[in-house]
Design a protein around this motif. Sequence first.
Motif, PDB file in Angstrom:
ATOM      1  N   PRO B 258       0.808  -1.226   0.000  1.00  0.00           N
ATOM      2  CA  PRO B 258       0.000   0.000   0.000  1.00  0.00           C
ATOM      3  C   PRO B 258       0.843   1.280   0.000  1.00  0.00           C
ATOM      4  N   ALA B 259       1.998   1.256   0.664  1.00  0.00           N
ATOM      5  CA  ALA B 259       2.811   2.472   0.714  1.00  0.00           C
ATOM      6  C   ALA B 259       3.350   2.806  -0.673  1.00  0.00           C
ATOM      7  N   THR B 260       3.795   1.770  -1.388  1.00  0.00           N
ATOM      8  CA  THR B 260       4.289   2.000  -2.752  1.00  0.00           C
ATOM      9  C   THR B 260       3.155   2.501  -3.646  1.00  0.00           C
ATOM     10  N   MET B 261       1.997   1.877  -3.498  1.00  0.00           N
ATOM     11  CA  MET B 261       0.864   2.293  -4.332  1.00  0.00           C
ATOM     12  C   MET B 261       0.443   3.728  -4.014  1.00  0.00           C
ATOM     13  N   ALA B 262       0.507   4.082  -2.735  1.00  0.00           N
ATOM     14  CA  ALA B 262       0.139   5.448  -2.342  1.00  0.00           C
ATOM     15  C   ALA B 262       1.077   6.459  -3.009  1.00  0.00           C
ATOM     16  N   ARG B 263       2.308   6.060  -3.212  1.00  0.00           N
ATOM     17  CA  ARG B 263       3.282   6.967  -3.829  1.00  0.00           C
ATOM     18  C   ARG B 263       3.181   6.955  -5.356  1.00  0.00           C
ATOM     19  N   VAL B 264       3.034   5.756  -5.927  1.00  0.00           N
ATOM     20  CA  VAL B 264       3.124   5.615  -7.380  1.00  0.00           C
ATOM     21  C   VAL B 264       1.771   5.815  -8.074  1.00  0.00           C
ATOM     22  N   VAL B 265       0.713   5.280  -7.471  1.00  0.00           N
ATOM     23  CA  VAL B 265      -0.562   5.162  -8.194  1.00  0.00           C
ATOM     24  C   VAL B 265      -1.625   6.165  -7.747  1.00  0.00           C
ATOM     25  N   TRP B 266      -1.798   6.298  -6.423  1.00  0.00           N
ATOM     26  CA  TRP B 266      -2.963   7.059  -5.946  1.00  0.00           C
ATOM     27  C   TRP B 266      -2.662   8.543  -5.793  1.00  0.00           C
ATOM     28  N   VAL B 267      -3.568   9.349  -6.268  1.00  0.00           N
ATOM     29  CA  VAL B 267      -3.471  10.789  -6.041  1.00  0.00           C
ATOM     30  C   VAL B 267      -3.840  11.059  -4.582  1.00  0.00           C
ATOM     31  N   GLY B 268      -2.965  11.774  -3.887  1.00  0.00           N
ATOM     32  CA  GLY B 268      -3.221  12.084  -2.483  1.00  0.00           C
ATOM     33  C   GLY B 268      -2.964  13.557  -2.220  1.00  0.00           C
ATOM     34  N   GLU B 269      -2.848  13.877  -0.942  1.00  0.00           N
ATOM     35  CA  GLU B 269      -2.651  15.292  -0.586  1.00  0.00           C
ATOM     36  C   GLU B 269      -1.355  15.852  -1.137  1.00  0.00           C
ATOM     37  N   ALA B 270      -0.371  14.979  -1.311  1.00  0.00           N
ATOM     38  CA  ALA B 270       0.925  15.447  -1.797  1.00  0.00           C
ATOM     39  C   ALA B 270       0.849  15.910  -3.250  1.00  0.00           C
ATOM     40  N   ASN B 271      -0.143  15.404  -3.975  1.00  0.00           N
ATOM     41  CA  ASN B 271      -0.271  15.806  -5.372  1.00  0.00           C
ATOM     42  C   ASN B 271      -1.060  17.105  -5.466  1.00  0.00           C
ATOM     43  N   ASP B 272      -0.623  17.959  -6.357  1.00  0.00           N
ATOM     44  CA  ASP B 272      -1.294  19.244  -6.532  1.00  0.00           C
ATOM     45  C   ASP B 272      -2.512  19.029  -7.446  1.00  0.00           C
ATOM     46  N   PRO B 274      -7.112  18.821  -7.572  1.00  0.00           N
ATOM     47  CA  PRO B 274      -8.338  19.203  -6.867  1.00  0.00           C
ATOM     48  C   PRO B 274      -8.672  18.185  -5.763  1.00  0.00           C
ATOM     49  N   ALA B 275      -9.227  18.678  -4.665  1.00  0.00           N
ATOM     50  CA  ALA B 275      -9.490  17.788  -3.525  1.00  0.00           C
ATOM     51  C   ALA B 275     -10.398  16.624  -3.912  1.00  0.00           C
ATOM     52  N   TRP B 276     -11.339  16.858  -4.844  1.00  0.00           N
ATOM     53  CA  TRP B 276     -12.280  15.776  -5.203  1.00  0.00           C
ATOM     54  C   TRP B 276     -11.562  14.586  -5.802  1.00  0.00           C
ATOM     55  N   ALA B 277     -10.359  14.834  -6.364  1.00  0.00           N
ATOM     56  CA  ALA B 277      -9.669  13.786  -7.125  1.00  0.00           C
ATOM     57  C   ALA B 277      -8.890  12.832  -6.231  1.00  0.00           C
ATOM     58  N   ARG B 278      -8.787  13.121  -4.949  1.00  0.00           N
ATOM     59  CA  ARG B 278      -7.977  12.269  -4.071  1.00  0.00           C
ATOM     60  C   ARG B 278      -8.536  10.852  -4.001  1.00  0.00           C
ATOM     61  N   GLY B 279      -7.610   9.913  -4.127  1.00  0.00           N
ATOM     62  CA  GLY B 279      -8.030   8.512  -4.136  1.00  0.00           C
ATOM     63  C   GLY B 279      -8.196   7.980  -5.547  1.00  0.00           C
ATOM     64  N   GLY B 280      -8.077   8.881  -6.531  1.00  0.00           N
ATOM     65  CA  GLY B 280      -8.160   8.466  -7.925  1.00  0.00           C
ATOM     66  C   GLY B 280      -6.775   8.232  -8.502  1.00  0.00           C
ATOM     67  N   SER B 281      -6.736   8.052  -9.821  1.00  0.00           N
ATOM     68  CA  SER B 281      -5.446   7.772 -10.470  1.00  0.00           C
ATOM     69  C   SER B 281      -5.556   8.077 -11.957  1.00  0.00           C
ATOM     70  N   TYR B 282      -4.450   8.488 -12.550  1.00  0.00           N
ATOM     71  CA  TYR B 282      -4.440   8.700 -13.998  1.00  0.00           C
ATOM     72  C   TYR B 282      -4.353   7.353 -14.703  1.00  0.00           C
ATOM     73  N   GLN B 283      -5.236   7.184 -15.661  1.00  0.00           N
ATOM     74  CA  GLN B 283      -5.280   5.941 -16.444  1.00  0.00           C
ATOM     75  C   GLN B 283      -4.842   6.256 -17.873  1.00  0.00           C
ATOM     76  N   VAL B 284      -3.870   5.504 -18.352  1.00  0.00           N
ATOM     77  CA  VAL B 284      -3.445   5.620 -19.744  1.00  0.00           C
ATOM     78  C   VAL B 284      -3.844   4.338 -20.459  1.00  0.00           C
ATOM     79  N   VAL B 285      -4.512   4.489 -21.592  1.00  0.00           N
ATOM     80  CA  VAL B 285      -4.873   3.332 -22.409  1.00  0.00           C
ATOM     81  C   VAL B 285      -4.242   3.535 -23.776  1.00  0.00           C
TER      82      VAL B 285
END
Lengths: 275, 445
Positions: B258-272, B274-285
Amino acid sequence: MKLNRLLAGSALALAVGLPGLAAAKVEPSLELVQPLADYKIYISEKLQKLVDDTTAFTAAIEAGELDKAKALYAPTRASYEAVEPVAELFGDLDAAIDARADDFEKREKDPNFTGFHRLEYGLWEKDSTKGLAPVADKLLADVTELQGRVVDLPLPPEKVVGGAADLMNEVAASKISGEEDRYSHSDLWDFQANVDGAEKIFELVEPLVAKDDPAFVQRVSANFKTVDDTLAKYRAGQGFELYDKLSESDRTVLSAAVNTLAEDLATLRGKLGLN
Amino acid sequence: MPRDDSSTSKPFLATDRRRLLLGLGAAAGGTLAGSLCPAQAARAGTTSEAEHVADAPLGTARLQQRQPFHGPHQAGIVTPRPAAGLVAAFDVVVQSPADLERLFRALTVRIAFLTQGGRTPQLDPKLPPADSGILGPEIEPDNLTITVGLGAALFENRPWLRPFKPKHLQRMAGFPNDALDPELCHGDLSIQFCANTPDSNIHALRDLLKNLSDQLVLRWLQDGSVPVVAPAADGEKQSARNLLGFRDGTANPDSGDPATMARVVWVGEANDEPAWARGGSYQVVRIIRMLVESWDRTPLGEQQRIFGRKKVSGAPLDGRTEADVPDYAADPDGRVTPLDSHIRRANPRTPEAREHLILRRPFNYANGVTKSRQLEQGLLFVCYQADLEKGFLTVQGRLDGEPLEEYVKPIGGGYFYALPGVPRPGDYLGRPLVEALAARPSTPS
């Protein structure tokens, strides 16, 4: 003679075309009698107009009047598209009148490719009326034949009511993409005619559904309005702009409304207790 | 039903019993039975134990496997990748915040049902059935996850949504080696379906299209699969192979941490963001076509130098096993692992490269034949990251010009923002965005 022609038609036409069978299969409730009678008048008028317009359209081709023939192509087809579910009860005639090149392995070169789209191909792709006279003759004969067959056709109520969804499926499957009238790009005429045909059926039975499911009627009416209003943005002269003028966002709006109409209208038969 | 006399009543019984054992009830029609050919019956000896061509495949005990729907993040991102994947992109009919909320709520209801399973409603036969029926009346969860992402177009084409766009979300622009087909690109919304069997993905897609026809219009889709790989002799799990025959996903960050995922995958407070986006992630297809005929005509040594790995074992060129980490410091000139090899460009293993990790979750696809009569095959590349710029865009930028480009051609896909999860029952997908919209200072609608 009539019976022979029916037997030559599709299995579907056979199943619903013989009065005895049709009577055994359906027992229209009394309240459907009037809407069905009204619908019979509607298709009779449409088919009369189809024969009249096709007479003028094919005469223009035979006279070599290219521009006039092009101008008459889309409005002539519209009457056919409005009653397509009924026409499709005769599979042989529907194929002869309205098949597209990709219904044939040899595409445009296939000798069995006849009807409206074969003429469309000649008028637009070849930009000429040359060699089209026999195809025009056959089209006029086929639509006249269609009119004659429908006169004697007992209209099974589930086919009529189901026709509303059939028309919307038709729009969703081929009109929305611009592949129906690929040479003339007059798809929006067909689109409107299919929608008008479905709307007519819905209007005829609407009072019978409204009392039990007003929300359904409201939703269907709203979606018809969305389609009509969106198409109205593309009206030009007596008809419509070319298909490629349709914006991507309007296409999305139309797709959603058409698919939802198809879903909703597919329940119309069941709501009326028809099998 | 035409049926040979030598395969009469017994196969019916056998099939019915097997179906009962599988708990499928009368899901499949009687048409399955009676298809035993005489030769097979003879070989099987006793017809009652014979298997039939059209029997449902066995070995699907994992139909009951279930991924939780509720949680801080959507399932289908750090969830172990099952054998079947499908990504579909849609344009949506959303003209107001109320429309958006309606879409999110409807998606939530369907996804919660489809991923958890249950009985489909049985309607009056005079009506079209409520469900396509392709999985039978009882929907097994089958490890299904459904992951919803939002495209830049959704925000950019709606003035009231524009201020809420995640910072890095953008329309996918072609890289130098891309040959993007406009009919396979972009979209307002993406939905990724993953399950043990492709049928569950198809069923779920058809369910959404039917139930959300007033708002979802399909734009493009691509499905794919992951080959099932047995663990190595020592029990070590091995990465699946792509259609070039190389293992894919070896150097993925640990999705179980989970710690690695929190850093690599999940948008959290550290990312600049919008607050609504926390817990989401950028998806590339990315739909990446592979020129497999040309590749199969390439010497093995060259294939390995292009990738930077050994084909059979998946080990780096200076290593023995797939898990070995290449030592580029000992090979500064690329004598062992060429400097322009795929894995060295993608991840140079420098401290700085740690900032650019992405979580890859790809599927192989096979679509038929091209106009040139070559195989239309490739990779449905999917990856997730907390920062699109630092993640995929940087990595792909480093890969520009790599020798592998001779054999691959990206033709479609898009960038999306995977929504945060639905934390609890009663909640719905995208609620933080809907609430942010409601709280905005001016309310043009």
